[in-house]
Design an enzyme around this catalytic site. Structure first.
Site, PDB file in Angstrom:
ATOM      1  N   ARG A 150     -10.462   5.450  11.470  1.00 17.21           N
ATOM      2  CA  ARG A 150      -9.613   4.276  11.690  1.00 17.21           C
ATOM      3  C   ARG A 150      -9.594   3.382  10.452  1.00 17.21           C
ATOM      4  O   ARG A 150     -10.561   3.326   9.694  1.00 17.21           O
ATOM      5  CB  ARG A 150     -10.155   3.486  12.885  1.00 17.21           C
ATOM      6  CG  ARG A 150      -9.205   2.454  13.455  1.00 17.21           C
ATOM      7  CD  ARG A 150      -9.802   1.757  14.660  1.00 17.21           C
ATOM      8  NE  ARG A 150     -10.250   2.695  15.692  1.00 17.21           N
ATOM      9  CZ  ARG A 150     -10.673   2.298  16.889  1.00 17.21           C
ATOM     10  NH1 ARG A 150     -10.715   1.015  17.188  1.00 17.21           N
ATOM     11  NH2 ARG A 150     -11.069   3.193  17.774  1.00 17.21           N
ATOM     12  N   CYS A 153      -9.413  12.676  13.125  1.00 15.92           N
ATOM     13  CA  CYS A 153     -10.500  13.632  12.926  1.00 15.92           C
ATOM     14  C   CYS A 153     -10.359  14.854  13.822  1.00 15.92           C
ATOM     15  O   CYS A 153     -10.879  15.927  13.531  1.00 15.92           O
ATOM     16  CB  CYS A 153     -11.856  12.954  13.144  1.00 15.92           C
ATOM     17  SG  CYS A 153     -12.249  12.602  14.894  1.00 15.92           S
ATOM     18  N   CYS A 205       3.554  -1.599  -0.377  1.00 14.07           N
ATOM     19  CA  CYS A 205       3.565  -2.204   0.966  1.00 14.07           C
ATOM     20  C   CYS A 205       2.979  -3.613   0.859  1.00 14.07           C
ATOM     21  O   CYS A 205       2.167  -3.901  -0.039  1.00 14.07           O
ATOM     22  CB  CYS A 205       2.737  -1.342   1.917  1.00 14.07           C
ATOM     23  SG  CYS A 205       2.470  -2.063   3.559  1.00 14.07           S
ATOM     24  N   HIS A 206       3.351  -4.472   1.790  1.00 15.04           N
ATOM     25  CA  HIS A 206       2.856  -5.844   1.787  1.00 15.04           C
ATOM     26  C   HIS A 206       1.335  -5.903   1.879  1.00 15.04           C
ATOM     27  O   HIS A 206       0.698  -6.815   1.348  1.00 15.04           O
ATOM     28  CB  HIS A 206       3.477  -6.623   2.956  1.00 15.04           C
ATOM     29  CG  HIS A 206       3.144  -8.083   2.942  1.00 15.04           C
ATOM     30  ND1 HIS A 206       2.075  -8.604   3.624  1.00 15.04           N
ATOM     31  CD2 HIS A 206       3.725  -9.128   2.304  1.00 15.04           C
ATOM     32  CE1 HIS A 206       2.015  -9.915   3.426  1.00 15.04           C
ATOM     33  NE2 HIS A 206       3.003 -10.250   2.630  1.00 15.04           N
ATOM     34  N   THR A 207       0.734  -4.920   2.540  1.00 14.06           N
ATOM     35  CA  THR A 207      -0.726  -4.909   2.658  1.00 14.06           C
ATOM     36  C   THR A 207      -1.382  -4.764   1.287  1.00 14.06           C
ATOM     37  O   THR A 207      -2.426  -5.371   1.014  1.00 14.06           O
ATOM     38  CB  THR A 207      -1.181  -3.769   3.588  1.00 14.06           C
ATOM     39  OG1 THR A 207      -0.542  -3.939   4.860  1.00 14.06           O
ATOM     40  CG2 THR A 207      -2.692  -3.787   3.790  1.00 14.06           C
ATOM     41  N   CYS A 261      -8.458   6.755  15.896  1.00 14.06           N
ATOM     42  CA  CYS A 261      -9.574   7.644  15.587  1.00 14.06           C
ATOM     43  C   CYS A 261     -10.857   6.850  15.344  1.00 14.06           C
ATOM     44  O   CYS A 261     -10.877   5.898  14.564  1.00 14.06           O
ATOM     45  CB  CYS A 261      -9.244   8.489  14.358  1.00 14.06           C
ATOM     46  SG  CYS A 261     -10.572   9.572  13.824  1.00 14.06           S
ATOM     47  N   CYS A 272       3.510   4.721   6.289  1.00 12.72           N
ATOM     48  CA  CYS A 272       3.002   3.409   6.717  1.00 12.72           C
ATOM     49  C   CYS A 272       4.068   2.622   7.473  1.00 12.72           C
ATOM     50  O   CYS A 272       4.254   2.791   8.653  1.00 12.72           O
ATOM     51  CB  CYS A 272       2.473   2.608   5.527  1.00 12.72           C
ATOM     52  SG  CYS A 272       1.757   1.018   6.005  1.00 12.72           S
ATOM     53  N   HIS A 283      -1.059   3.042  -0.681  1.00 12.58           N
ATOM     54  CA  HIS A 283      -1.368   3.848   0.513  1.00 12.58           C
ATOM     55  C   HIS A 283      -0.120   4.448   1.161  1.00 12.58           C
ATOM     56  O   HIS A 283      -0.208   5.039   2.224  1.00 12.58           O
ATOM     57  CB  HIS A 283      -2.124   2.998   1.552  1.00 12.58           C
ATOM     58  CG  HIS A 283      -1.323   1.847   2.100  1.00 12.58           C
ATOM     59  ND1 HIS A 283      -1.133   0.682   1.399  1.00 12.58           N
ATOM     60  CD2 HIS A 283      -0.675   1.689   3.276  1.00 12.58           C
ATOM     61  CE1 HIS A 283      -0.402  -0.145   2.108  1.00 12.58           C
ATOM     62  NE2 HIS A 283      -0.096   0.448   3.254  1.00 12.58           N
ATOM     63  N   GLU A 284       1.023   4.307   0.518  1.00 11.59           N
ATOM     64  CA  GLU A 284       2.267   4.848   1.076  1.00 11.59           C
ATOM     65  C   GLU A 284       2.822   5.802   0.033  1.00 11.59           C
ATOM     66  O   GLU A 284       3.421   5.372  -0.956  1.00 11.59           O
ATOM     67  CB  GLU A 284       3.241   3.688   1.351  1.00 11.59           C
ATOM     68  CG  GLU A 284       4.235   3.978   2.437  1.00 11.59           C
ATOM     69  CD  GLU A 284       5.092   2.761   2.751  1.00 11.59           C
ATOM     70  OE1 GLU A 284       4.717   1.982   3.644  1.00 11.59           O
ATOM     71  OE2 GLU A 284       6.138   2.576   2.114  1.00 11.59           O
ATOM     72  N   CYS A 310     -12.921  13.123  18.124  1.00 15.28           N
ATOM     73  CA  CYS A 310     -13.379  11.974  18.920  1.00 15.28           C
ATOM     74  C   CYS A 310     -12.548  11.809  20.190  1.00 15.28           C
ATOM     75  O   CYS A 310     -11.523  12.469  20.388  1.00 15.28           O
ATOM     76  CB  CYS A 310     -13.318  10.705  18.080  1.00 15.28           C
ATOM     77  SG  CYS A 310     -11.644  10.116  17.715  1.00 15.28           S
ATOM     78  N   CYS A 334      -8.885  10.850  19.497  1.00 16.05           N
ATOM     79  CA  CYS A 334      -8.058  11.959  19.010  1.00 16.05           C
ATOM     80  C   CYS A 334      -7.761  12.956  20.128  1.00 16.05           C
ATOM     81  O   CYS A 334      -6.715  13.610  20.134  1.00 16.05           O
ATOM     82  CB  CYS A 334      -8.755  12.666  17.848  1.00 16.05           C
ATOM     83  SG  CYS A 334      -8.730  11.715  16.298  1.00 16.05           S
ATOM     84  N   ARG A 387      11.589  -1.607   0.344  1.00 12.85           N
ATOM     85  CA  ARG A 387      10.613  -0.678  -0.223  1.00 12.85           C
ATOM     86  C   ARG A 387      11.041  -0.319  -1.643  1.00 12.85           C
ATOM     87  O   ARG A 387      12.206   0.001  -1.898  1.00 12.85           O
ATOM     88  CB  ARG A 387      10.503   0.601   0.614  1.00 12.85           C
ATOM     89  CG  ARG A 387       9.544   0.467   1.799  1.00 12.85           C
ATOM     90  CD  ARG A 387       8.121   0.222   1.314  1.00 12.85           C
ATOM     91  NE  ARG A 387       7.170   0.136   2.407  1.00 12.85           N
ATOM     92  CZ  ARG A 387       6.777  -1.007   2.983  1.00 12.85           C
ATOM     93  NH1 ARG A 387       7.310  -2.162   2.589  1.00 12.85           N
ATOM     94  NH2 ARG A 387       5.869  -0.992   3.936  1.00 12.85           N
TER      95      ARG A 387
END
Length: 411
Positions: free
Chosen positions: A149, A131, A48-50, A145, A209, A101-102, A134, A137, A404
């Site tokens: 988060r 979670c 991912c770009h992130t 969250c 993502c 993360h994907e 909270c 959620c 991707r």
């Protein structure tokens, strides 16, 4: 895999030792999961770009999967500063680190207190969490969250503020609580979505993502009605997913806005009917779009992180009923300026995070949509590389050649 439960696992991971330098495949050690943690074997992951942004570790803003910068000259009379609770706080370089993360994988073992998952479950680790306790959620209107988060500055896990990865006794930092550029990884149970084991992980992993972010921004927040017009600013992965959401909703006209003319042909696969390049016009792009649509589009989705594009997206929607949705993350010092009459004339401005999807509650149902052929994912996947060639995925993205790229962890 249960034979490794409770033990330290030695596995291969792509470690970023320095900013902007090629990742190095290393043998690392991964500790057992602690309370409320899940250890997974990652089978497929995507870039991912992130990941690229934090790997480069440059000071500046994060643009959401697009190079759109949309600079125009417009006179604004008043200023509205938007507070964003999920804004990325700039760059704090943190190395060595394992990005990613994907992804999709299988549960290897679980820590104390984890009852929702068991070894063998097929899962998608997600960069934000749920979670279940909270106020966010428990609200039907939010997925932000309080506990889980997104936090780009945290390189450790919540349980004890330490890493689970190490090499030769020295810690290696986590990324977004997922770190999927590793054969095995650990995440908080609230960041792990259990999915249908029949779903192909090399396809549905992209739902963890970018695709969900863009698609949900349209379907869950903009909510265009059948036949309405939608403008999408930025035709990177997230923007194309927003276009796909508009197509799924039955939009009559989908206008793609980007500075790169080469993206129009690809965007047609995602339902884009018209293309606007701001550089081709001597007037503000919002005026161009208004002329194309008899006063403005019904919905607009901004997927760039450029505050100029955010202004354009808001001001290009039709008065009386137009809705603009902001997806891209701006520089923390950016200011949003527009005339208050744009609000008084009944235009609506909204923001969204991860397409308003709750990770554990909603993502499994999106996987089911794919299984029922109600959702197309293959067209987002333009490349595939073995884990040993993970740096090729970075090259594809930096050259703007991929939407991707799937990284096959067993190859």
């Amino acid at each position: 895999m249960s034979s490794t439960a409770g033990q330290v696992i030695k596995c291969k991971a792509a470690v970023a030792w320095e900013a902007g330098k090629p990742l190095v495949i290393e043998e690392v050690e991964l500790a057992p999961p602690q309370a409320n943690e899940v250890r997974m074997k990652i089978l497929f992951t995507a870039l991912c770009h992130t990941d690229v942004y934090f790997w480069e570790a440059k000071i500046g803003k994060l643009s959401t999967c697009s190079n759109y910068t949309g600079a125009v000259e417009v006179v604004f009379i008043s200023q509205l500063k938007l507070k964003c609770s999920i804004i990325l706080q700039g760059q704090t370089p943190m190395f060595p680190r394992i990005f990613g993360h994907e992804a999709g994988g299988i549960v290897e073992s679980v820590g104390e207190g984890v009852t929702e998952l068991k070894p063998g479950d097929h899962v998608l680790p997600i960069f934000t969490g749920e979670c279940g306790k909270c106020s966010h959620c428990n609200s039907e209107e939010s997925n932000l969250c309080d506990t889980l988060r997104i936090n780009t500055e945290r390189g450790v896990l919540l349980n004890d503020g330490k890493t689970r990865f190490s090499k030769n006794g020295k810690p290696i930092y986590h990324f977004l609580g997922t770190s999927t550029f590793s054969e095995y990884t650990i995440a908080h149970v609230g960041c792990v979505a259990k999915i249908n084991p029949a779903a192909p992980l090399d396809k549905v992993c992209v739902l963890s993502c970018g695709v969900s972010t863009g698609m949900g921004a349209t379907l869950n927040v903009a909510k265009p009605k059948k036949g309405q017009s939608v403008a999408v600013f930025g035709l990177g992965a997230v923007g194309l997913a927003a276009c796909e959401g508009a197509r799924m909703a039955g939009a009559g006209k989908i206008i793609g806005v980007d500075l790169n003319p080469d993206r129009f042909n690809e965007a047609k696969k995602f339902g884009v009917t018209d293309f606007v390049n701001p550089k081709d016009h001597d007037k503000p792009v919002q005026e161009v779009i208004a002329e194309m649509t008899n006063g403005g589009v019904d919905r607009a989705v901004e997927c760039t992180g450029s505050f100029q594009a955010m202004i354009q997206a808001f001001e290009c929607v039709h008065d009386g009923w137009g809705v603009a949705v902001l997806v891209g993350v701006p520089n923390k010092d950016d200011a949003f300026k527009t005339h208050p009459l744009n609000f008084l004339n009944e235009r609506t401005l909204k923001g969204t995070f991860f397409g308003n999807y709750k990770p554990r509650t909603d993502i499994p149902s999106q996987v089911e949509k794919y299984m029922k052929k109600e959702l197309e994912l293959e067209k987002f996947i333009t490349h595939s590389v073995p884990f040993s060639e993970i740096n090729k995925a970075f090259d594809y993205m930096l050259k703007g050649e991929s939407i991707r790229c799937i990284i096959r962890m067993d190859a």
